[in-house]
Write a protein that holds these residues in place. Sequence first.
Motif, PDB file in Angstrom:
ATOM      1  N   ARG A 187       0.809  -1.223   0.000  1.00 38.04           N
ATOM      2  CA  ARG A 187       0.000   0.000   0.000  1.00 38.04           C
ATOM      3  C   ARG A 187       0.846   1.280   0.000  1.00 38.04           C
ATOM      4  O   ARG A 187       0.324   2.363  -0.273  1.00 38.04           O
ATOM      5  N   ALA A 188       2.128   1.138   0.291  1.00 42.71           N
ATOM      6  CA  ALA A 188       2.998   2.319   0.351  1.00 42.71           C
ATOM      7  C   ALA A 188       3.458   2.685  -1.056  1.00 42.71           C
ATOM      8  O   ALA A 188       4.578   2.377  -1.472  1.00 42.71           O
ATOM      9  N   VAL A 212      10.510   7.968  -6.667  1.00 43.88           N
ATOM     10  CA  VAL A 212      11.572   7.320  -5.915  1.00 43.88           C
ATOM     11  C   VAL A 212      12.842   8.141  -6.064  1.00 43.88           C
ATOM     12  O   VAL A 212      13.292   8.389  -7.194  1.00 43.88           O
ATOM     13  N   PRO A 213      13.418   8.590  -4.963  1.00 47.72           N
ATOM     14  CA  PRO A 213      14.633   9.404  -5.064  1.00 47.72           C
ATOM     15  C   PRO A 213      15.756   8.637  -5.757  1.00 47.72           C
ATOM     16  O   PRO A 213      15.933   7.435  -5.520  1.00 47.72           O
ATOM     17  N   PRO A 214      16.528   9.309  -6.616  1.00 46.13           N
ATOM     18  CA  PRO A 214      17.643   8.630  -7.284  1.00 46.13           C
ATOM     19  C   PRO A 214      18.813   8.420  -6.328  1.00 46.13           C
ATOM     20  O   PRO A 214      18.902   9.043  -5.276  1.00 46.13           O
ATOM     21  N   GLY A 215      19.700   7.548  -6.717  1.00 47.15           N
ATOM     22  CA  GLY A 215      20.912   7.338  -5.934  1.00 47.15           C
ATOM     23  C   GLY A 215      20.733   6.353  -4.794  1.00 47.15           C
ATOM     24  O   GLY A 215      19.703   5.688  -4.660  1.00 47.15           O
ATOM     25  N   ASP A 216      21.758   6.261  -3.970  1.00 47.05           N
ATOM     26  CA  ASP A 216      21.755   5.337  -2.840  1.00 47.05           C
ATOM     27  C   ASP A 216      20.862   5.848  -1.714  1.00 47.05           C
ATOM     28  O   ASP A 216      20.660   7.047  -1.560  1.00 47.05           O
ATOM     29  N   VAL A 217      20.345   4.913  -0.936  1.00 51.99           N
ATOM     30  CA  VAL A 217      19.659   5.252   0.307  1.00 51.99           C
ATOM     31  C   VAL A 217      20.643   4.950   1.436  1.00 51.99           C
ATOM     32  O   VAL A 217      21.010   3.795   1.648  1.00 51.99           O
ATOM     33  N   THR A 218      21.073   5.971   2.138  1.00 55.04           N
ATOM     34  CA  THR A 218      22.063   5.785   3.198  1.00 55.04           C
ATOM     35  C   THR A 218      21.448   5.768   4.586  1.00 55.04           C
ATOM     36  O   THR A 218      22.062   5.267   5.525  1.00 55.04           O
ATOM     37  N   ALA A 219      20.236   6.332   4.727  1.00 56.58           N
ATOM     38  CA  ALA A 219      19.603   6.382   6.045  1.00 56.58           C
ATOM     39  C   ALA A 219      18.109   6.622   5.891  1.00 56.58           C
ATOM     40  O   ALA A 219      17.673   7.265   4.931  1.00 56.58           O
ATOM     41  N   ILE A 220      17.333   6.084   6.822  1.00 55.66           N
ATOM     42  CA  ILE A 220      15.896   6.335   6.876  1.00 55.66           C
ATOM     43  C   ILE A 220      15.510   6.639   8.314  1.00 55.66           C
ATOM     44  O   ILE A 220      16.201   6.257   9.256  1.00 55.66           O
ATOM     45  N   VAL A 221      14.389   7.350   8.481  1.00 55.82           N
ATOM     46  CA  VAL A 221      13.819   7.634   9.799  1.00 55.82           C
ATOM     47  C   VAL A 221      12.440   7.008   9.846  1.00 55.82           C
ATOM     48  O   VAL A 221      11.613   7.241   8.950  1.00 55.82           O
ATOM     49  N   VAL A 222      12.172   6.192  10.862  1.00 52.70           N
ATOM     50  CA  VAL A 222      10.919   5.442  10.948  1.00 52.70           C
ATOM     51  C   VAL A 222      10.379   5.481  12.373  1.00 52.70           C
ATOM     52  O   VAL A 222      11.128   5.676  13.329  1.00 52.70           O
ATOM     53  N   PRO A 223       9.051   5.264  12.540  1.00 54.58           N
ATOM     54  CA  PRO A 223       8.462   5.243  13.892  1.00 54.58           C
ATOM     55  C   PRO A 223       8.669   3.897  14.573  1.00 54.58           C
ATOM     56  O   PRO A 223       9.124   2.929  13.953  1.00 54.58           O
ATOM     57  N   HIS A 224       8.301   3.822  15.848  1.00 52.08           N
ATOM     58  CA  HIS A 224       8.457   2.552  16.573  1.00 52.08           C
ATOM     59  C   HIS A 224       7.272   2.230  17.482  1.00 52.08           C
ATOM     60  O   HIS A 224       7.442   1.619  18.545  1.00 52.08           O
ATOM     61  N   ALA A 225       6.073   2.596  17.080  1.00 49.93           N
ATOM     62  CA  ALA A 225       4.880   2.171  17.820  1.00 49.93           C
ATOM     63  C   ALA A 225       4.514   0.751  17.403  1.00 49.93           C
ATOM     64  O   ALA A 225       5.190   0.133  16.577  1.00 49.93           O
ATOM     65  N   GLY A 226       3.443   0.212  17.967  1.00 53.71           N
ATOM     66  CA  GLY A 226       2.971  -1.100  17.557  1.00 53.71           C
ATOM     67  C   GLY A 226       2.779  -1.157  16.053  1.00 53.71           C
ATOM     68  O   GLY A 226       2.431  -0.156  15.422  1.00 53.71           O
ATOM     69  N   LEU A 227       2.992  -2.321  15.469  1.00 54.70           N
ATOM     70  CA  LEU A 227       2.987  -2.439  14.010  1.00 54.70           C
ATOM     71  C   LEU A 227       1.663  -1.984  13.402  1.00 54.70           C
ATOM     72  O   LEU A 227       1.644  -1.394  12.314  1.00 54.70           O
ATOM     73  N   MET A 228       0.556  -2.213  14.094  1.00 54.83           N
ATOM     74  CA  MET A 228      -0.753  -1.814  13.562  1.00 54.83           C
ATOM     75  C   MET A 228      -0.878  -0.298  13.472  1.00 54.83           C
ATOM     76  O   MET A 228      -1.687   0.225  12.708  1.00 54.83           O
ATOM     77  N   SER A 266       2.178   1.917  13.465  1.00 52.91           N
ATOM     78  CA  SER A 266       3.330   2.521  12.789  1.00 52.91           C
ATOM     79  C   SER A 266       3.672   1.869  11.456  1.00 52.91           C
ATOM     80  O   SER A 266       4.377   2.472  10.643  1.00 52.91           O
ATOM     81  N   GLY A 267       3.187   0.665  11.230  1.00 55.69           N
ATOM     82  CA  GLY A 267       3.619  -0.092  10.060  1.00 55.69           C
ATOM     83  C   GLY A 267       3.305   0.565   8.738  1.00 55.69           C
ATOM     84  O   GLY A 267       4.126   0.562   7.813  1.00 55.69           O
ATOM     85  N   TRP A 268       2.126   1.151   8.607  1.00 54.67           N
ATOM     86  CA  TRP A 268       1.742   1.743   7.331  1.00 54.67           C
ATOM     87  C   TRP A 268       2.540   3.001   7.023  1.00 54.67           C
ATOM     88  O   TRP A 268       2.671   3.400   5.867  1.00 54.67           O
ATOM     89  N   VAL A 269       3.110   3.652   8.060  1.00 56.08           N
ATOM     90  CA  VAL A 269       3.986   4.803   7.852  1.00 56.08           C
ATOM     91  C   VAL A 269       5.414   4.332   7.554  1.00 56.08           C
ATOM     92  O   VAL A 269       6.056   4.783   6.603  1.00 56.08           O
ATOM     93  N   ALA A 270       5.910   3.404   8.362  1.00 55.00           N
ATOM     94  CA  ALA A 270       7.274   2.899   8.182  1.00 55.00           C
ATOM     95  C   ALA A 270       7.463   2.262   6.810  1.00 55.00           C
ATOM     96  O   ALA A 270       8.562   2.303   6.248  1.00 55.00           O
ATOM     97  N   ALA A 271       6.404   1.696   6.266  1.00 53.47           N
ATOM     98  CA  ALA A 271       6.498   0.983   4.992  1.00 53.47           C
ATOM     99  C   ALA A 271       6.990   1.880   3.862  1.00 53.47           C
ATOM    100  O   ALA A 271       7.663   1.410   2.938  1.00 53.47           O
ATOM    101  N   TYR A 272       6.663   3.176   3.901  1.00 54.30           N
ATOM    102  CA  TYR A 272       7.115   4.084   2.847  1.00 54.30           C
ATOM    103  C   TYR A 272       8.639   4.163   2.796  1.00 54.30           C
ATOM    104  O   TYR A 272       9.237   4.297   1.725  1.00 54.30           O
ATOM    105  N   ALA A 273       9.280   4.116   3.968  1.00 52.29           N
ATOM    106  CA  ALA A 273      10.738   4.149   4.005  1.00 52.29           C
ATOM    107  C   ALA A 273      11.329   2.792   3.651  1.00 52.29           C
ATOM    108  O   ALA A 273      12.260   2.694   2.837  1.00 52.29           O
ATOM    109  N   TYR A 274      10.777   1.734   4.239  1.00 46.77           N
ATOM    110  CA  TYR A 274      11.337   0.410   4.003  1.00 46.77           C
ATOM    111  C   TYR A 274      11.135  -0.062   2.566  1.00 46.77           C
ATOM    112  O   TYR A 274      11.931  -0.848   2.046  1.00 46.77           O
ATOM    113  N   ARG A 275      10.112   0.415   1.907  1.00 43.22           N
ATOM    114  CA  ARG A 275       9.874   0.042   0.513  1.00 43.22           C
ATOM    115  C   ARG A 275      11.041   0.462  -0.377  1.00 43.22           C
ATOM    116  O   ARG A 275      11.335  -0.182  -1.406  1.00 43.22           O
TER     117      ARG A 275
END
Length: 228
Positions: A62-63, A68-84, A86-95
């Motif tokens: 769903r993310a 998609v930014p070009p080049g390497d991904v060197t770092a991401i910032v993500v939340p850490h609440a319960g997966l239900m 934070s998961g839909w927000v974190a997915a944009y970075a992890y994708r």
Amino acid sequence: MTLSPKRVLLVLFVASTLLAWPAAGACESRLDGPLRPPMLAGSWYPAEPSALRSQVEGYLKRAQLPDVPPGDVTAIVVPHAGLMYSGWVAAYAYRLLRGRDIKTVVMLGPSHRYRFEGFALWEKGGFDSPLGVAQVDSSLAEVLKETEPFLWHMSEAHLAEHSLEIQLPFIKAVLPEAKIVPILMCEQSFSAARRLAFSLAKALEGRRDVLIVATTDLSHYYNSKTAA
């Protein structure tokens, strides 16, 4: 794109096919240290591997990223609440990470329950999860310890901490072979972030196969309009 001190500091400041459950002893026998058990499985995220995999893949699907930014991904910032939550927000970075040649993930998170000076490292062994064991990159951990004198091996700080564990389902889904270096910060200050940022940049200089994952909740209180 290499990791400069300013790039790492920015991340730290902003942050202030199913895998089967491994047979008993199969992964542990290859580890060079202790195995941290999952404390959140069955509460903050499903304990059953197929259910967890399905939930994570659903968030990733769903993310949809318009650009998609070009080049390497060197770092991401993500939340850490319960997966239900934070998961839909974190997915944009992890994708962004799927299919990339990332060998090690340096995980940075706040310590909620354990007080200490400096930075707490889990330097050997691994973190267990329903999707398999994430092995610690002990070689890189040793380099980081040599670079940052206030980085201590402190497994007791990690045992009840949720901020890094909640990242494992996504890391195992998108980077199943990647190793990890788990680091907790107790002091949430600019000076502490700056110190760790420069140490990481020095230790990781020239490494294009290392990703930094910094986790923060930013706020539990603002509504969507205020947060935006």
